[in-house]
Scaffold this active site. Structure first.
Site, mmCIF file in Angstrom:
data_model
loop_
_atom_site.group_PDB
_atom_site.id
_atom_site.type_symbol
_atom_site.label_atom_id
_atom_site.label_comp_id
_atom_site.label_asym_id
_atom_site.label_seq_id
_atom_site.Cartn_x
_atom_site.Cartn_y
_atom_site.Cartn_z
ATOM 1 N N LYS A 18 0.845 -1.208 0.000
ATOM 2 C CA LYS A 18 0.000 0.000 0.000
ATOM 3 C C LYS A 18 0.876 1.252 0.000
ATOM 4 C CE LYS A 18 -4.300 -1.529 2.143
ATOM 5 N NZ LYS A 18 -4.997 -1.737 3.405
ATOM 6 N N CYS A 62 3.585 5.979 -2.677
ATOM 7 C CA CYS A 62 4.802 6.633 -3.167
ATOM 8 C C CYS A 62 4.791 6.733 -4.690
ATOM 9 C CB CYS A 62 6.046 5.888 -2.684
ATOM 10 S SG CYS A 62 6.351 6.071 -0.912
ATOM 11 N N CYS A 109 0.731 23.634 6.824
ATOM 12 C CA CYS A 109 1.077 23.762 5.405
ATOM 13 C C CYS A 109 0.581 25.034 4.729
ATOM 14 C CB CYS A 109 0.554 22.544 4.636
ATOM 15 S SG CYS A 109 1.418 21.015 5.045
ATOM 16 N N GLY A 143 8.862 16.334 3.109
ATOM 17 C CA GLY A 143 10.301 16.503 2.964
ATOM 18 C C GLY A 143 10.756 17.728 3.743
ATOM 19 N N ASP A 144 12.071 17.897 3.849
ATOM 20 C CA ASP A 144 12.653 19.006 4.606
ATOM 21 C C ASP A 144 13.080 20.130 3.665
ATOM 22 O OD1 ASP A 144 12.419 17.098 6.557
ATOM 23 O OD2 ASP A 144 14.540 17.025 7.087
#
Length: 398
Positions: free
Chosen positions: A58, A63, A167, A219-220
């Site tokens: 899954k 991804c 966000c 992500g960073d």
């Protein structure tokens, strides 16, 4: 005896003449790069979850569908091996996470800020205000204080620290920077978003698939902008003007995106209909922002949209009939960096002005005059910033 100055005269002298303008943009990521194609194997191995075969499949599909090619992460295999509680789904780990982010968030912010200051080309003593935003950890004095010390900003720089926004907050920092610049003549605002996933990373859970969505997307990254009104065009180069900025909570959206800071770190909870909620309300947000300007063709403006995930972008495109080209800069940042929370929209602004110059467009907004920047996040909150591009000169493209 001279007549006393009136409050009105004082206020007039305090305010800038023109609109707030983005004068420079800088971005930074950690050195550690993670490729999405390899991530499911790595993630299930490092979290000792390889026995969860169906769940791994899954996650692999998540991804594959993410439209992300790579991300950058401070967390390396070595750090995670030293902190096994961070690899569990729910284990006490806040101290270890805080120890990382309290140091690394201002450090990454510094790297982005230095690039923005270098592009701006003015002495940092001219920075009057600092706005710092992160959803990665909390401390006192905050990341704003640490960054001011690291950069050697003057002690009386006016600081604002925004923690735990989420966000949408790339739009928030621009809205706040706009108000500061326009209401303080001569102000130069350094606004920084810095996000590190060490606070949200956790192992998989069969009963909480929404948590795995974040593990597949986040992500960073850090981004910084210099904002000021009435630029001195002899030494400053405007990139975008900010014409209006607003924030709204979408109707019937409570609980759509939640985050909770606990002993186990920051947990995220998502409802499946987040893309639907955003796309259903996007036309109203556009109408409120652009009707006063006489604009109703959404393909005639440039777009900077927080790439919360590909489904949000797909549904917004479909709802307002956008050409694929409009979201090119947004999708590029999603592909190359993942969802960096508040920093994303500033990365997209940077990509847009650079690509516009490279492609020979007449303006920083892909050749268009007007544009929109959207932030989406917990609430469900939407930030809407109306932008006006500036002409690209031959020198600016160099």
């Amino acid at each position: 005896m001279a007549a006393a100055v009136t409050v009105e005269e004082v206020r007039r002298a305090q305010r800038a003449e023109g609109p707030a303008t983005v004068l420079a943009i800088g971005t930074a990521t950690p050195a550690n790069c993670v490729y999405q194609a390899d991530y499911p194997d790595y993630y299930f191995r490092i979290t000792k979850s390889e026995h969860m075969v169906e769940l791994k499949e899954k996650f692999k599909r998540m991804c594959d569908k993410s439209q992300i090619r790579k991300r950058y992460m401070h967390l390396t295999e070595e750090i995670l091996q030293e902190n096994p509680n961070m690899c569990a789904y729910m284990a006490p780990s806040l101290d270890a996470r805080q120890d990382i982010v309290v140091v690394e968030v201002p450090k990454l912010g510094k790297a982005a800020a230095q690039k923005a200051i270098k592009e701006w080309g003015q002495p940092r003593s001219r920075i009057t205000h600092l706005v710092f935003c992160t959803t990665s950890g909390v401390d006192m004095p905050g990341a704003d204080y640490q960054l001011a010390k690291m950069l050697g900003l003057r002690p009386n720089v006016s600081r604002l620290m925004m923690y735990q926004q989420g966000c949408f907050a790339g739009g928030t920092v621009l809205r706040v920077a706009k108000d500061l610049a326009e209401n303080n003549r001569g102000a130069r605002v350094l606004a920084v978003c810095s996000e590190i996933t060490a606070v949200t990373f956790r192992g998989p859970s069969e009963s909480h698939l929404d948590s795995m969505v974040g593990q597949a997307l986040f992500g960073d990254g850090a981004a910084a902008v210099i904002v000021g009104s009435d630029p001195d065009e002899a030494v400053e180069r405007p990139l975008f003007q900010m014409v209006s900025a607003s924030q709204t909570i979408l109707p019937d959206s409570e609980g759509a995106i939640d985050g909770h800071l606990r002993e186990v770190g920051l947990t995220f909870h998502l409802l499946k209909d987040v893309p639907g909620l955003i796309s259903k309300n996007i036309e109203r947000a556009l109408g409120d922002a652009f009707t006063p300007l006489g604009i109703s063709d959404w393909n005639s403006i440039f777009w900077v949209a927080h790439p919360g995930g590909p489904a949000i972008l797909d549904q917004v495109e479909a709802k307002v009939g956008l050409d694929k080209e409009r979201m090119r800069a947004t999708r590029h940042v999603l592909s190359e960096y993942g969802n960096m929370s508040s920093a994303c929209v500033l990365f997209i602004l940077d990509e847009m002005r650079k690509r516009s110059a490279e492609d020979g467009h007449a303006t920083t907004g892909e050749g268009m005059d007007w544009g929109v920047l959207f932030g989406f996040g917990p609430g469900l909150t939407v930030e809407t910033v109306v932008l006006h591009s500036v002409p690209i000169t031959a020198g600016a493209a160099a």
